[in-house]
Design an enzyme around this catalytic site. Sequence first.
Site, PDB file in Angstrom:
ATOM      1  N   GLU A 247       4.825  58.928 -52.391  1.00 26.40           N
ATOM      2  CA  GLU A 247       4.062  59.036 -53.629  1.00 26.40           C
ATOM      3  C   GLU A 247       4.937  58.707 -54.837  1.00 26.40           C
ATOM      4  O   GLU A 247       6.157  58.565 -54.735  1.00 26.40           O
ATOM      5  CB  GLU A 247       3.494  60.454 -53.787  1.00 26.40           C
ATOM      6  CG  GLU A 247       2.586  60.891 -52.654  1.00 26.40           C
ATOM      7  CD  GLU A 247       1.820  62.156 -52.992  1.00 26.40           C
ATOM      8  OE1 GLU A 247       1.685  62.480 -54.196  1.00 26.40           O
ATOM      9  OE2 GLU A 247       1.339  62.819 -52.050  1.00 26.40           O
TER      10      GLU A 247
ATOM     11  N   LYS B 232       1.035  72.230 -47.343  1.00 26.25           N
ATOM     12  CA  LYS B 232       1.642  71.380 -48.367  1.00 26.25           C
ATOM     13  C   LYS B 232       2.670  72.105 -49.238  1.00 26.25           C
ATOM     14  O   LYS B 232       3.543  71.473 -49.825  1.00 26.25           O
ATOM     15  CB  LYS B 232       0.548  70.843 -49.306  1.00 26.25           C
ATOM     16  CG  LYS B 232      -0.475  69.934 -48.638  1.00 26.25           C
ATOM     17  CD  LYS B 232       0.051  68.522 -48.566  1.00 26.25           C
ATOM     18  CE  LYS B 232      -1.057  67.548 -48.237  1.00 26.25           C
ATOM     19  NZ  LYS B 232      -0.593  66.151 -48.252  1.00 26.25           N
TER      20      LYS B 232
ATOM     21  N   THR C 240      -0.777  59.831 -51.680  1.00 24.42           N
ATOM     22  CA  THR C 240      -0.130  58.889 -50.770  1.00 24.42           C
ATOM     23  C   THR C 240      -0.424  57.450 -51.169  1.00 24.42           C
ATOM     24  O   THR C 240      -1.573  57.083 -51.418  1.00 24.42           O
ATOM     25  CB  THR C 240      -0.610  59.116 -49.337  1.00 24.42           C
ATOM     26  OG1 THR C 240      -0.401  60.483 -48.990  1.00 24.42           O
ATOM     27  CG2 THR C 240       0.145  58.229 -48.362  1.00 24.42           C
TER      28      THR C 240
END
Length: 408
Positions: A193, A245, A338
Amino acid sequence: MPPFDVPEGDPFGPHNLPYGVFSPPGSSERRVGVRLGDRVLDAGAAAHALGSPYASLLARPTLNPLLAAGRTAWSDVRRALTAWVTVPAHREAVEPLFHPLSSVTLHLPFEVADYVDFYASEHHARNVGRIFRPDAPDSLTPNWKHLPIGYHGRSGTVLVSGTDVVRPSGQRKAPTDPVPVFGPSVRLDIEAEVGFVVGAPSELGRPVPLGGFRDHVFGLCLLNDWSARDVQAWEYVPLGPFLGKSFATSVSAWITPLDALEEARVAPPERTHALLPYLDDADEEPGGYDLRISVAVNGHVVSEPPFSTMYWTAAQQLAHMTVNGASLRTGDLYGSGTVSGPAEGQRGSLLELTWNGRDALELPDGKRTFLEDGDVVTLSAWAPGPDGVRVGLGEVTGRVVPRADPAG
């Protein structure tokens, strides 16, 4: 060639000058630094030596005071830094204030306030849809083309590049398992990212329009959103990502100012759906960035995602993030989501590259579906710069290490 011995064409030449925070050799003191080639300039010491009015902003252990100072200060400081490292008259004063990059310790360059992560690549979103909803009539969710989807992450686990990533533990349940089990994730993944760093804050209750992006966002960096896919799959319905996450997010030690990326600005992909006025960027300056990212596992490149393909821009993400009146704070960080392109070799996660573990990657040190302990993941990138010179982005590296107490 500039007078400070940087080879012509170096991606970290005076056209770039990313900011970081470092400790000199043998010291624990943190200093604001600027990278030039393979050296680091002590920016605070240089500002003091040359009588800069911004010396107090640069003589700090973090970038936050400079971030909070706003766009005029950012531009003034960048102009001054460029002169300090290129004008021969400054060489005698500035040359002793450089340190070899290999000799310093790099730190997280700013204190992270809030952290938000988005889901802005149509190629990534469609791949995920095809993997998990193969029978759905459309691989995108109904809202995807109407707003930038995002979630709030955990700012306290944002890590500087080079920090080991401990394999997370959590609940997981395969479709055939009768009950969930607890233990280390067995489907640890990465997400390539780009992170955007907020400088100037905003007022609570006052949304930031598309045109306010450059007044509030100081710069960008590479970001790896580590993801425990098995934990995520069991927990995310109905409220989205949580423990899968929040255990680690790695960012570069170097923040590239937006002003260094003027030549990299590009138009985003063509919009296929009408946008509500606060997201409609048809009359705005180009909101995309042509960043060429490379993903390597144990030194072997497995993917090269192009950031120029991102459907939602950073300006749109900022506008959406604040449209409900939420305020920005200095040090806010938001991730692009992403980055994936249309080709198989441009997918920004192992989930996509291995099609959820079905197709193992062939690496020099063996096959991979998801990450193993000891694996080292490195993200690097460059962007087009002035006169054909590349602008380098600071890399992001993390090594997976086992949890000390895997049972629970």
